[in-house]
Every structure is written in structure tokens, then in C-alpha cells.
Design an enzyme around this catalytic site. Structure first.
Site, PDB file in Angstrom:
ATOM      1  CG  ASP A   1     -22.412   3.643  29.527  1.00 56.05           C
ATOM      2  OD1 ASP A   1     -21.179   3.830  29.632  1.00 56.05           O
ATOM      3  OD2 ASP A   1     -23.225   4.573  29.342  1.00 56.05           O
TER       4      ASP A   1
ATOM      5  NE  ARG B   1     -14.836   6.643  26.361  1.00 55.51           N
ATOM      6  CZ  ARG B   1     -15.527   5.913  27.205  1.00 55.51           C
ATOM      7  NH1 ARG B   1     -14.904   5.111  28.041  1.00 55.51           N
ATOM      8  NH2 ARG B   1     -16.845   5.965  27.231  1.00 55.51           N
TER       9      ARG B   1
ATOM     10  CG  ASN C   1     -15.982   4.318  23.143  1.00 56.32           C
ATOM     11  OD1 ASN C   1     -16.541   3.223  23.164  1.00 56.32           O
ATOM     12  ND2 ASN C   1     -16.506   5.371  23.784  1.00 56.32           N
TER      13      ASN C   1
ATOM     14  CB  THR D   1     -16.730   5.009  15.400  1.00 54.20           C
ATOM     15  OG1 THR D   1     -18.069   5.414  15.678  1.00 54.20           O
ATOM     16  CG2 THR D   1     -16.760   3.861  14.431  1.00 54.20           C
TER      17      THR D   1
HETATM   18  C1  IPE Z   1     -21.273   3.507  24.404  1.00 48.36           C
HETATM   19  O1  IPE Z   1     -20.897   3.994  25.648  1.00 48.36           O
HETATM   20  C2  IPE Z   1     -20.171   2.688  23.820  1.00 48.36           C
HETATM   21  C3  IPE Z   1     -19.881   1.436  24.501  1.00 48.36           C
HETATM   22  C4  IPE Z   1     -20.518   0.931  25.515  1.00 48.36           C
HETATM   23  C5  IPE Z   1     -18.774   0.699  23.943  1.00 48.36           C
HETATM   24  P1  IPE Z   1     -20.330   5.465  25.822  1.00 48.36           P
HETATM   25  O2  IPE Z   1     -20.083   5.661  27.273  1.00 48.36           O
HETATM   26  O3  IPE Z   1     -19.179   5.680  24.923  1.00 48.36           O
HETATM   27  O4  IPE Z   1     -21.564   6.346  25.324  1.00 48.36           O
HETATM   28  P2  IPE Z   1     -21.863   7.894  25.471  1.00 48.36           P
HETATM   29  O5  IPE Z   1     -20.750   8.619  24.797  1.00 48.36           O
HETATM   30  O6  IPE Z   1     -21.915   8.214  26.924  1.00 48.36           O
HETATM   31  O7  IPE Z   1     -23.172   8.089  24.808  1.00 48.36           O
HETATM   32  C1  IPE Z   2     -18.308   1.623  29.182  1.00 48.02           C
HETATM   33  O1  IPE Z   2     -18.053   2.340  30.337  1.00 48.02           O
HETATM   34  C2  IPE Z   2     -17.056   1.095  28.528  1.00 48.02           C
HETATM   35  C3  IPE Z   2     -16.737   1.713  27.245  1.00 48.02           C
HETATM   36  C4  IPE Z   2     -17.434   2.656  26.657  1.00 48.02           C
HETATM   37  C5  IPE Z   2     -15.558   1.221  26.556  1.00 48.02           C
HETATM   38  P1  IPE Z   2     -17.626   3.851  30.282  1.00 48.02           P
HETATM   39  O2  IPE Z   2     -16.146   3.927  30.197  1.00 48.02           O
HETATM   40  O3  IPE Z   2     -18.360   4.593  29.240  1.00 48.02           O
HETATM   41  O4  IPE Z   2     -18.095   4.347  31.719  1.00 48.02           O
HETATM   42  P2  IPE Z   2     -18.784   5.717  32.114  1.00 48.02           P
HETATM   43  O5  IPE Z   2     -19.963   5.898  31.213  1.00 48.02           O
HETATM   44  O6  IPE Z   2     -17.769   6.796  31.914  1.00 48.02           O
HETATM   45  O7  IPE Z   2     -19.168   5.541  33.533  1.00 48.02           O
HETATM   46 MG    MG Z   3     -20.122   5.562  29.210  1.00 47.29          MG
END
Ligand code: IPE
Ligand code: IPE
Ligand code: MG
Length: 250
Positions: free
Chosen positions: A21, A72, A69, A67
Site C-alpha cells: 500500500d 477506482r 479496487n 475486488t
Molecule cells: C488494499 O489497498 C488493496 C491492495 C493493496 C491491492 P487499498 O489501498 O485498496 O486499501 P484501502 O481501501 O485503503 O483499505
Molecule cells: C496500493 O497503493 C496499490 C493498489 C491498491 C493497487 P494505493 O494505490 O492504494 O496507494 P494509496 O493508498 O492511495 O497511497
Molecule cells: Mg491504498
């Protein structure tokens, strides 16, 4: 002293899972678009896979796409899928050199055809590798996995292949996407967030949890080894008392 030499090879977690993350925040800090963070996350993946393989971790599960994601912005999802395809192509050599077998968990049938094809190819090409399983969680959600598990077990009950009395923890384990894998011993989450985000809810029942503020694109081998050293200082009691663990009593 090199941090890797401090690792006790007798006390390694078998199965390490990582919630990668912080890509978006990393990019934002640099005044860049989120996708820049995702692109730079690939280097961290490579470093982590190599580090895990170097110390003989048996299974490394990486949470790459949940799931949730899918909700987005479309452009971000598209960019992530593109990065998935190109990094699979690039990393094949690393997998072969390090004897790593690729597998996936999640609803990969929902991924774009190109990604599905690339995954199948790399899975096939690495299927005889034996030193480490790299398990990518793609379009993965733990609640969806549990629903799927319940459906499959129910079908067997209806078809009389299984009785209700026979349903136990083993049967459930054997119907999860992770049916071939041991329970998670160690769960790492980067970026300072302290939540599970629908990841391996059943499988982490007794995992040790580790949270670091390092944003995923900055995560390097040393960060992985540091986490492993932290794991090795923990006492896993599984409900017992400390003296039982120290005396190796059952
Ligand atoms: C969790 O990260 C999913 C992955 C790392 C693939 P997210 O960034 O999507 O999680 P939330 O929504 O902040 O909890
Ligand atoms: C993790 O980084 C990658 C995925 C969840 C695919 P994020 O895209 O969630 O990054 P932040 O949490 O917005 O910084
Ligand atoms: Mg994240």
C-alpha cells in the site's frame, strides 16, 4: 553487519503475505500522478520477491488488486492492468533464475483478456519451479472467497458428496482459493495504514501482523529483512501459555 546475516534460518515464517500500500501517496508527495506511484511499485515487488527467495520463504502472497479496487477511476484501473502485463513479461526471467512458481488467487476471470493470457503463460512456464510460490492476489476479496467456498461446499452437500457433519476447518481450508497453501504466518502492510482491507481473513487467524510507515515504492530488501527480524522476536502462543511454548510441551 549485513541485516540478512542476522536472520535465524530455523525460525522463518513459511507463508508471508503483503498488503502493498501507499503508491498513490508516494506519487502525490512527489507532485506526480498516482500511476507514477504504481509504476515505481514494480521495483519494490522485484526486491521483495528476490529477498523472500534469498532467505528461503516458501510462499509469498502479494495483494496486487482487490475486488474493491475495481471501483477506482477507470483510467487508474486500466493503468494497473497494463503494469501487471508488462511486469509479468519482465519478471519471468527472475522467476526462472530463482526457481519461483507463479500462482494466483481471486476472480482472475474478471481481468482483461491480455492480463489473463499473460498470467496463464507465466504460470505454465514456471509450473515446475520448486523453491518458492509467488501467489498474486488479483481481483481478490476475502469475503468473495468465503462466499465462493460456501457455494462449493453446499453444492457437494446437495449432491450428497459430503454430509453436513463432515464439514470442518479442513474442509473449509480445502475449498478456499488458497487450498494448496499453508496458513499465513506473517502479514506485512506498508504505508502506515492499520487495517486488513478484505485480505485473507480466514488464513490470517493466527498470523503475526507487522505495519510499517514505508510507502510501497520505497520498500526494499532491507525493509523486508527488518520485518522478518521483528517476526523472529515474537512468541507465537496459539492460545497456550509461554512456558508450554518454551518447553515445547503440547
Ligand atoms: C488494499 O489497498 C488493496 C491492495 C493493496 C491491492 P487499498 O489501498 O485498496 O486499501 P484501502 O481501501 O485503503 O483499505
Ligand atoms: C496500493 O497503493 C496499490 C493498489 C491498491 C493497487 P494505493 O494505490 O492504494 O496507494 P494509496 O493508498 O492511495 O497511497
Ligand atoms: Mg491504498
Amino acid at each position: 553487519m549485513d541485516i540478512i546475516t542476522q536472520i535465524n534460518t530455523e525460525k522463518k515464517p513459511k507463508h508471508v503475505a503483503i498488503i502493498m500500500d501507499g503508491n498513490g501517496r508516494w506519487a502525490k508527495q512527489k507532485g506526480m500522478l498516482r500511476v507514477f506511484g504504481h509504476r515505481n511499485g514494480v521495483k519494490a515487488v522485484k526486491q521483495t520477491v528476490e529477498a523472500a527467495s534469498e532467505i528461503g520463504i516458501e510462499v509469498l502472497t502479494l495483494y496486487a488488486f482487490s475486488t474493491e479496487n475495481w471501483n477506482r477511476p477507470k483510467t487508474e484501473v486500466k493503468a494497473l492492468m497494463k503494469i501487471l502485463v508488462s511486469s509479468l513479461k519482465d519478471e519471468l526471467e527472475t522467476f526462472q533464475q530463482n526457481n519461483i512458481r507463479l500462482q494466483t488467487i481471486g476472480q482472475t476471470q474478471n481481468l482483461p483478456k491480455k492480463a489473463q493470457k499473460e498470467l496463464l503463460e507465466v504460470i505454465e512456464l514456471t509450473k515446475n519451479n520448486t523453491s518458492m510460490v509467488l501467489n498474486l492476489a488479483l481481483s481478490y476479496g476475502s469475503r468473495e472467497e468465503i462466499v465462493n467456498t460456501i457455494k462449493n461446499i453446499s453444492k457437494k452437500v446437495v449432491n450428497k458428496q459430503l454430509s453436513i457433519e463432515e464439514i470442518d476447518e479442513n474442509i473449509i481450508n480445502n475449498h478456499l482459493y488458497t487450498f494448496t497453501l499453508p496458513d499465513v504466518d506473517f502479514l506485512i502492510r506498508t504505508s502506515g495504514e492499520k487495517r486488513i482491507s478484505n485480505f485473507l481473513l480466514w488464513q490470517i487467524a493466527y498470523a503475526e501482523l507487522y505495519f510499517t510507515d514505508v510507502l510501497w515504492p520505497d520498500f526494499r530488501k532491507e525493509d523486508f529483512f527488518k520485518a522478518i527480524l521483528d517476526y523472529q522476536c515474537r512468541e507465537r502462543r496459539f492460545g497456550k501459555i509461554s512456558e508450554q511454548i518454551q518447553n515445547n510441551n503440547d
